[in-house]
Design a protein around this motif. Structure first.
Motif, PDB file in Angstrom:
ATOM      1  N   UNK A   1      14.691   4.660   1.158  1.00  0.00           N
ATOM      2  CA  UNK A   1      15.768   5.200   0.349  1.00  0.00           C
ATOM      3  C   UNK A   1      16.574   4.160  -0.403  1.00  0.00           C
ATOM      4  N   UNK A   2      16.746   2.987   0.195  1.00  0.00           N
ATOM      5  CA  UNK A   2      17.642   1.980  -0.392  1.00  0.00           C
ATOM      6  C   UNK A   2      16.909   1.019  -1.322  1.00  0.00           C
ATOM      7  N   UNK A   3      15.638   0.763  -1.076  1.00  0.00           N
ATOM      8  CA  UNK A   3      14.921  -0.224  -1.879  1.00  0.00           C
ATOM      9  C   UNK A   3      15.012   0.016  -3.388  1.00  0.00           C
TER      10      UNK A   3
ATOM     11  N   UNK B   1       8.697   2.785  -6.162  1.00  0.00           N
ATOM     12  CA  UNK B   1       9.362   3.999  -5.711  1.00  0.00           C
ATOM     13  C   UNK B   1      10.417   4.374  -6.738  1.00  0.00           C
ATOM     14  N   UNK B   2      10.478   5.648  -7.073  1.00  0.00           N
ATOM     15  CA  UNK B   2      11.465   6.108  -8.041  1.00  0.00           C
ATOM     16  C   UNK B   2      12.826   6.280  -7.374  1.00  0.00           C
ATOM     17  N   UNK B   3      13.865   6.290  -8.200  1.00  0.00           N
ATOM     18  CA  UNK B   3      15.196   6.540  -7.659  1.00  0.00           C
ATOM     19  C   UNK B   3      15.289   7.959  -7.089  1.00  0.00           C
ATOM     20  N   UNK B   4      14.512   8.902  -7.659  1.00  0.00           N
ATOM     21  CA  UNK B   4      14.504  10.258  -7.115  1.00  0.00           C
ATOM     22  C   UNK B   4      13.958  10.263  -5.689  1.00  0.00           C
ATOM     23  N   UNK B   5      12.871   9.495  -5.457  1.00  0.00           N
ATOM     24  CA  UNK B   5      12.327   9.390  -4.107  1.00  0.00           C
ATOM     25  C   UNK B   5      13.334   8.740  -3.169  1.00  0.00           C
TER      26      UNK B   5
ATOM     27  N   UNK C   1       0.819  -1.220   0.000  1.00  0.00           N
ATOM     28  CA  UNK C   1       0.000   0.000   0.000  1.00  0.00           C
ATOM     29  C   UNK C   1       0.849   1.265   0.000  1.00  0.00           C
ATOM     30  N   UNK C   2       2.042   1.204  -0.575  1.00  0.00           N
ATOM     31  CA  UNK C   2       2.852   2.399  -0.677  1.00  0.00           C
ATOM     32  C   UNK C   2       3.369   2.872   0.672  1.00  0.00           C
TER      33      UNK C   2
END
Length: 396
Positions: A312-314, A190-194, A73-74
């Motif tokens: 951050x790492x995922x 999730x984007x790499x920017x996020x 669920x984000x």
């Protein structure tokens, strides 16, 4: 909170109420619930999350839970998973702290002595189990012994961080024997920017919180900084946070060592993550707001680094974890963590809790109950708590 996040919260709340036994047991509960029963993840995806938790600092089981919630669920799902799994034991630890604060003076001397003996037994079990897993050759054995000696000789918080960095550097010499991880990656939207934003926030807080606490002379900021750094710099999770928190809370005089170890012993009997010990500390110590607000402040601060690191790492982890050098550095960090835990087992645990042969005998009984009889931790807490009280009564 959407329907998906509510579903995640309900499942993790039930686990938070019933998951006794520490991080390894928690991971077993998670596998039964989310891989075998619900099919939320495949075996390979679950193995990916375990590998991630071994790489990151922080509490392993909580990080796995956050990642599972994130995949369902984000970001709201990650928050829901953490709340459900963490709040039951956090509430109990705050209540225990408030009870000690209000009625502790009315208790007989050393009434909580048995809880300190529980802490010795549990950490001894953790040292043995982690040493068997991570110190599998002479290089890693020597690294663990050296780490313990350094921390005992220079008992400052920065030395503990330096030992972890040293472990990573020494671990690079193991590059030839390290095996790159296998298995497919977990699909995370999730984007790499996020991911970069979360990592930048993690580093900014780690670097700026000490400066802000000093500049504004705020007790609340000092407390938040102390718990945030403990959550950000502890590798191995669970019991390894003990020496870091002891340096941050006991050394500056925010709490005496007897109450610190009593709370740590009580945490062994709680379901959910051991890091909720921070809720006890925040509620009971003299610095910060204390009470419910202090407990929640310590709880949020110690878990925030894990939340930022998981998010951050995922987005980068599937590629990163296949690098042989990363696995080698991680092997060295794990060995250094064993040394940190060995040092904590001696000081402050053994030197403070074990006063005579009776106490030593109760510790041996506790270790045997945990390691060989495989009794649940909450039962060992009750037994050693009663046994410690009886020993004090007879000695008196």
């Amino acid at each position: 909170m959407g329907a998906g996040a509510w579903a995640v919260f309900r499942v993790f709340l039930r686990l938070g109420l019933t998951s006794f036994g520490g991080p390894i047991a928690h991971l077993g509960y998670f596998r039964d619930e989310f891989v075998a029963r619900r099919g939320w993840l495949s075996e390979s995806e679950y193995a990916e999350l375990i590998a991630l938790c071994q790489f990151l600092p922080g509490p392993a089981s909580s990080q796995v839970g956050m990642a599972i919630g994130l995949s369902r669920a984000g970001i709201r799902g990650a928050v829901a998973a953490w709340c459900g799994f963490t709040l039951p034991s956090a509430v109990l630890m705050i209540l225990f702290a408030l009870g000690l604060t209000r009625w502790g003076a009315a208790l007989p001397a050393d009434a909580l002595h048995g809880l300190k003996l529980v802490a010795v037994a549990v950490v001894a079990q953790a040292v043995w189990g982690m040493a068997r897993l991570f110190c599998i050759d002479s290089t890693r054995v020597l690294l663990a012994v050296a780490a313990a000696a350094m921390v005992l000789y220079w008992p400052q918080a920065w030395v503990q961080v330096g030992v972890i960095v040293l472990g990573a550097v020494v671990g690079l010499s193991l590059r030839r024997v390290a095996e790159p991880a296998e298995g497919s990656g977990l699909a995370i939207s999730l984007s790499t920017r996020m991911g970069l934003s979360m990592l930048a926030c993690f580093l900014a807080l780690l670097l700026l919180l000490p400066l802000a606490a000093q500049y504004f002379s705020s007790s609340n900021l000092r407390v938040f900084d102390a718990f945030y750094r403990s959550g950000a710099l502890v590798f191995g999770g669970g019991h390894v946070v003990l020496p870091l928190l002891q340096a941050e809370v006991v050394s500056p005089g925010w709490m005496d060592i007897n109450r610190f170890l009593s709370g740590y012993g009580a945490a062994q009997a709680m379901p959910g993550p051991l890091f909720t010990f921070a809720a006890f500390l925040g509620a009971a110590m003299s610095a910060g707001p204390g009470g419910w607000i202090g407990g929640l402040l310590g709880l949020l601060a110690i878990f925030l680094p894990s939340f930022l690191l998981v998010l951050g790492v995922l987005p980068f982890w599937s590629r990163l974890r296949r690098q042989r050098g990363v696995q080698a550095a991680l092997a060295g960090v794990n060995a250094a963590v064993v040394g940190l835990l060995l040092a904590a087992l001696y000081d402050p645990l053994w030197t403070t809790a074990v006063r005579d042969w009776r106490d030593a005998a109760w510790v041996v009984v506790g270790v045997a109950a945990l390691m060989w009889a495989k009794l649940p931790a909450w039962l060992v807490v009750l037994a050693l708590g009663l046994g410690g009280a009886v020993s004090v009564w007879f000695a008196g």
